[in-house]
Design a protein around this motif. Structure first.
Motif, PDB file in Angstrom:
ATOM      1  N   PRO A   1       6.323   8.308  -5.174  1.00 54.00           N
ATOM      2  CA  PRO A   1       6.436   9.010  -6.459  1.00 54.00           C
ATOM      3  C   PRO A   1       7.108   8.118  -7.507  1.00 54.00           C
ATOM      4  N   GLY A   2       6.485   8.004  -8.658  1.00 52.58           N
ATOM      5  CA  GLY A   2       7.045   7.207  -9.748  1.00 52.58           C
ATOM      6  C   GLY A   2       6.938   5.717  -9.566  1.00 52.58           C
ATOM      7  N   ALA A   3       6.143   5.253  -8.570  1.00 53.34           N
ATOM      8  CA  ALA A   3       6.088   3.817  -8.262  1.00 53.34           C
ATOM      9  C   ALA A   3       5.587   2.983  -9.421  1.00 53.34           C
TER      10      ALA A   3
ATOM     11  N   SER B   1       0.826  -1.206   0.000  1.00 52.74           N
ATOM     12  CA  SER B   1       0.000   0.000   0.000  1.00 52.74           C
ATOM     13  C   SER B   1       0.861   1.257   0.000  1.00 52.74           C
ATOM     14  N   ARG B   2       1.883   1.262   0.852  1.00 51.22           N
ATOM     15  CA  ARG B   2       2.780   2.431   0.888  1.00 51.22           C
ATOM     16  C   ARG B   2       3.551   2.570  -0.414  1.00 51.22           C
TER      17      ARG B   2
ATOM     18  N   VAL C   1      11.948  -6.498 -13.243  1.00 47.24           N
ATOM     19  CA  VAL C   1      10.980  -6.885 -12.211  1.00 47.24           C
ATOM     20  C   VAL C   1      10.038  -5.711 -11.964  1.00 47.24           C
ATOM     21  N   SER C   2       8.760  -6.025 -11.802  1.00 46.27           N
ATOM     22  CA  SER C   2       7.741  -5.005 -11.560  1.00 46.27           C
ATOM     23  C   SER C   2       8.211  -3.966 -10.539  1.00 46.27           C
ATOM     24  N   ARG C   3       8.122  -2.692 -10.915  1.00 44.20           N
ATOM     25  CA  ARG C   3       8.577  -1.638  -9.996  1.00 44.20           C
ATOM     26  C   ARG C   3       7.760  -1.580  -8.709  1.00 44.20           C
ATOM     27  N   PRO C   4       6.413  -1.687  -8.764  1.00 42.26           N
ATOM     28  CA  PRO C   4       5.683  -1.674  -7.489  1.00 42.26           C
ATOM     29  C   PRO C   4       6.131  -2.770  -6.532  1.00 42.26           C
TER      30      PRO C   4
END
Length: 478
Positions: A145-147, A139-140, A351-354
């Motif tokens: 920014p830019g996640a 969640s965080r 790899v997925s940034r989130p």
């Protein structure tokens, strides 16, 4: 009879008029149809039922009738038998078969049937997973920014730095690639280090998933025996000389499946032998974060004592978190790093940034060390519970080594006991166990079982699972 005939006539009339409505469009209400066609509500209801049975109309109680969406006709099945020829026509020239056998991996990935106790699992039970901490981290992370932008191909700099500090020694962030799980990292490493048809030295026994990776890449796994102190250096040197191999894959810490830790006096020997052979050591440091409470100080990764770039290091957070938290690191030093990076980019981009952002949130939170301490205590308690239950109920199953890390025990079966028969009998008795045969690249010296204590609910389920395993053993023919 008149009502049914009227319903058929009305259905035919409505069928001709359906083109007036777009797919999903609402037809006139039942009351409007009654007034327009001068029929009873029963006739309207039956007519709409006929059209619904034909798939032309969808009726929704309280909302009315709607024209059905267009249905795409199912494609004919076709004849795929030609693929048998295409996939194997030139197979006679292959040094290693191109078919992939995933059975050894699926044993620990597949969920057992309802009511069956999971002694074959390779991940933490949900009660041991940091679900709240992971949810909060995700969640965080989503609000950073830019996640949701594109990350650097090698991974987020802050995460690479965290992995480098965790490994230690000469490893720096510049030598770390963030990868999507340990299995993916091992795949990249073996593809980078050995051409198809080449030999690759492996511990015996070893993780079936690694054997599957090697064979899928067209490599020839060559076993090097392991004892209570890890791989045997003299035999490793012999194997390098006999095969000309340029890669050795090992798990120096809590080896899967034996639980062995590479002895201090053997660590330098392994690196020296590989260096003299001009070979790489792929270090799979898969359960460093699943140490038991009574383990004491852990040895450093081999990569931390390797200034010459012999070691290609793999470590993952998946085992200590959740099967779906697939974040790991691939660390190397020297020209090989560029080849590793290129293969990863071609295979997966990044790899997925989130998920990377969530990893930073998780490992940087106070919940992370608390979780590791809780898992450490829980695994020790479960290991002790399983060890005690096995000694009480199944003393004939030899337990040569009790590890102080990891999530399983490696049992040796009495001479003459058939692994497959026991595994099947155990499943009938309500407990799933892992046979030992898939862990060997060549013929095993004896029958074995691997039993996991991490994927079950607790000590009570462990005791019941061992009781069921005893029932299975008693049911085997003498």
């Amino acid at each position: 009879m008149h009502e049914r005939s009227s319903a058929g006539d009305l259905a035919e009339q409505l069928r001709r008029e359906l083109d007036r409505y777009s797919p999903g469009g609402k037809l006139p209400s039942s009351r409007a149809l009654v007034e327009r066609f001068k029929v009873s509500p029963v006739t309207v209801s039956r007519a709409l039922a006929v059209l619904a049975a034909e798939g032309l109309v969808v009726t929704r109680p309280g909302s009315g009738a709607f024209r059905a969406q267009h249905r795409v006709p199912a494609a004919p099945t076709g004849d795929t038998s030609w693929q048998e020829v295409a996939l194997s026509a030139d197979g006679a020239a292959d040094l290693v078969p191109r078919s992939v056998d995933a059975s050894g991996v699926l044993v620990s990935l597949a969920a057992p049937p309802p009511g069956v106790i999971e002694f074959n699992g390779g991940y933490l039970h949900p009660s041991l997973q940091p679900e709240r901490a992971m949810a909060a981290a995700l969640s965080r992370a989503g609000r950073r920014p830019g996640a949701w932008g594109r990350p650097p191909m090698e991974g987020l700099a802050e995460l690479r730095e965290w992995f480098a500090r965790s490994i230690g020694g000469p490893v720096t962030a510049a030598g770390v690639l963030v990868t999507a799980g340990g299995q993916s990292a091992l795949t990249t490493a073996l593809r980078a280090l050995a051409p198809p048809g080449a030999p690759v030295l492996v511990e015996s026994p070893t993780y079936p998933g690694m054997l599957a990776i090697a064979r899928a890449a067209g490599l020839r796994p060559v076993p090097v025996p392991v004892d209570a102190d890890g791989v045997r250096p003299a035999l490793l040197a012999d194997a390098f000389r006999a095969t000309g191999a340029r890669v050795f894959v090992c798990q120096p810490l809590f080896q899967n499946p034996t639980g062995a830790v590479l002895a201090p006096e053997r660590r330098g020997e392994v690196l020296r032998i590989a260096r003299e052979a001009g070979a790489f050591v792929v270090e799979d440091d898969f359960v460093r974060r699943l140490v038991h409470e009574d383990a004491g100080p852990l040895p450093r990764p081999l990569a931390a004592d390797d200034p010459d770039g012999v070691v290609v290091h793999v470590c993952s957070l998946t085992k200590a978190t959740s099967p779906s938290f697939r974040v790991s690191a691939l660390a190397a030093h020297g020209p090989v790093l560029e080849r590793l990076r290129a293969i990863q980019v071609v295979d997966t981009f990044f790899v997925s940034r989130p998920l990377q952002e969530a990893t930073l949130e998780l490992v940087g939170s106070p919940a992370w060390p608390r979780h590791l301490r809780a898992v450490s205590a829980a695994l020790r308690a479960r290991r002790d519970a399983m060890t005690a239950a096995l000694r009480l109920r199944l003393p004939r199953l030899a337990l040569p080594h009790i590890p102080s890390g990891g999530y399983h025990l490696w049992l040796r079966l009495p001479e003459g006991t058939a692994e497959t028969a026991l595994t099947a009998a155990a499943l009938r008795a309500g407990v799933a166990v892992t046979p030992g045969r898939p862990y060997f690249a060549a013929e095993p010296t004896a029958g074995h079982l691997r039993v996991s204590f991490a994927a079950v609910a607790g000590a009570g389920e462990i005791a019941e699972g061992v009781r069921r395993l005893r029932t299975a053993c008693d049911d085997l023919p003498a």
